[in-house]
Design a protein around this motif. Structure first.
Motif, PDB file in Angstrom:
ATOM      1  N   ASN A 197      52.146 -16.146  37.739  1.00 47.83           N
ATOM      2  CA  ASN A 197      53.457 -16.322  38.368  1.00 47.83           C
ATOM      3  C   ASN A 197      54.218 -15.000  38.447  1.00 47.83           C
ATOM      4  N   ARG A 205      52.724 -13.001  41.306  1.00 41.76           N
ATOM      5  CA  ARG A 205      52.986 -13.544  42.644  1.00 41.76           C
ATOM      6  C   ARG A 205      54.461 -13.579  43.008  1.00 41.76           C
ATOM      7  N   HIS A 206      55.334 -13.861  42.037  1.00 39.23           N
ATOM      8  CA  HIS A 206      56.709 -14.216  42.389  1.00 39.23           C
ATOM      9  C   HIS A 206      57.791 -13.318  41.791  1.00 39.23           C
ATOM     10  N   VAL A 231      59.339 -18.283  38.902  1.00 37.99           N
ATOM     11  CA  VAL A 231      59.259 -19.568  39.589  1.00 37.99           C
ATOM     12  C   VAL A 231      60.337 -20.466  39.034  1.00 37.99           C
TER      13      VAL A 231
END
Length: 376
Positions: free
Chosen positions: A299, A302-303, A332
């Protein structure tokens, strides 16, 4: 006085002032349009406009009360100045509030509000404007459009909520099936060891009693370890497994360095820290802790929009704490399905899980799992 009571006092004062303004709104509107017969006064037009916006803003707090105030105010305005423009505003503004109620309240309430609003609007238009069939049909059309628009919004919102719930349930199911496959590998590995040790013990029990004793001890340790994991997890898992079980040994916390290296190749430096004295863990706890770290680091990659994060593994007396923190833009939030899977894993092990933005910025994932020492 601390900042929190001051904020509460400020919010309370603002609420009182807002509803006080809404209470005098019908009177202000009536006076504004009464003067409109001979020309509007300069102060009354901005005041009535501002109060209209204020009442509309109160729909989120008390939609029914704000709607009643709007409807009453514009009926009084039409009484003060019976012209078509005021009649149009009588249809438009209460129509907006009626549509909002339709979108946010149960159908029984929204239908009652829509019908009552139309009847009062039609009665006011008929009484003060000598309405004909065309005007009454216009009022009916306005009420119907407001109701259908609100109902459409409510339907789409309900569909979106149902899709989110379905996606969350699918994420939980997929995570359980993944855990089931991993547990299958763990049990199969343990049974294989037991079978080999039992065979060795059976062959040497007469000639090498000490070696047979060692085999029996290995069987006992492996059996206890496996049963410990099964007892806590198996009853909560699904039996269906549409995918093939993955090959190779299950990963654990010993593989965090390899995970950190993979994340570094993706552009995120992972600082792995250990608190307490590392010790052997039950296989299900070791695997679940690794999966939590793996998903949280994924996470971040990616984020989070950051190039580093911290992973802390704490070995406590009878439990294991895992914490992943970053300084990015929040990670997230909401219904991230990776978070659903992590929460499910921790719940199956009777642990505690928390995830959310950090006060100073970034995102934090923390889990605490009961983890007695693995059988020797």
């Amino acid at each position: 006085m601390s900042a929190l009571p001051l904020r509460r006092l400020s919010r309370g004062t603002g609420t009182v002032l807002a509803w006080s303004g809404a209470a005098v709104y019908p009177v202000v509107l009536f006076l504004t349009f009464s003067h409109g017969r001979t020309g509007f006064q300069q102060l009354e037009i901005p005041l009535s406009t501002g109060l209209t916006v204020l009442v509309l803003s109160l729909l989120r707090r008390r939609a029914l009360v704000a709607h009643v105030i709007l409807l009453l105010a514009w009926i009084l305005a039409l009484l003060a100045l019976p012209v078509g423009t005021v009649g149009g505003l009588l249809v438009l503004l209460p129509g907006v509030s009626a549509g909002y109620i339709t979108a946010t309240r149960p159908r029984k309430v929204s239908v009652l509000v829509a019908v009552t609003t139309f009847l009062l609007q039609a009665a006011a238009v008929t009484a003060f404007l000598q309405a004909d069939e065309v005007l009454l049909m216009t009022v009916l059309l306005g009420a119907a459009v407001a109701f259908m628009a609100g109902n459409s919004i409510r339907t789409r919102r309900g569909h979106a909520e149902a899709m989110r719930e379905q996606a969350t349930a699918q994420a939980v199911s997929a995570e359980r099936l993944r855990i089931a496959r991993e547990l299958h590998d763990m049990v199969a590995h343990s049974i294989g060891i037991i079978a080999i040790q039992a065979g060795v013990g059976g062959r040497v029990i007469d000639t090498q009693p000490a070696e047979a004793r060692n085999a029996l001890q290995a069987i006992e340790a492996t059996s206890r370890d496996t049963l410990f994991g099964l007892r806590r997890m198996l009853t909560a898992l699904r039996k269906d497994d549409p995918g093939a079980a993955p090959l190779g040994p299950a990963p654990g916390l010993a593989d965090l360095d390899r995970l950190a290296e993979a994340a570094r190749d993706a552009g995120v430096a992972v600082d792995v820290r250990t608190a307490g004295e590392p010790r052997p863990l039950p296989p299900d706890v070791d695997l679940s802790a690794y999966r939590i770290v793996q998903e949280a680091v994924t996470n971040v990659v990616r984020h989070a929009g950051t190039d580093r994060c911290r992973v802390t593994v704490g070995y406590g007396d009878g439990d294991l704490a895992v914490e992943i923190e970053d300084d990015g833009r929040g990670g997230v939030v909401g219904t991230g399905y990776g978070l659903v899977g992590m929460r499910e894993r921790v719940a199956l092990l009777c642990g505690e899980f928390a995830a959310g933005p950090r006060p100073g910025g970034g995102f934090r994932v923390a889990a605490r799992i009961p983890a007695p020492a693995a059988a020797a």
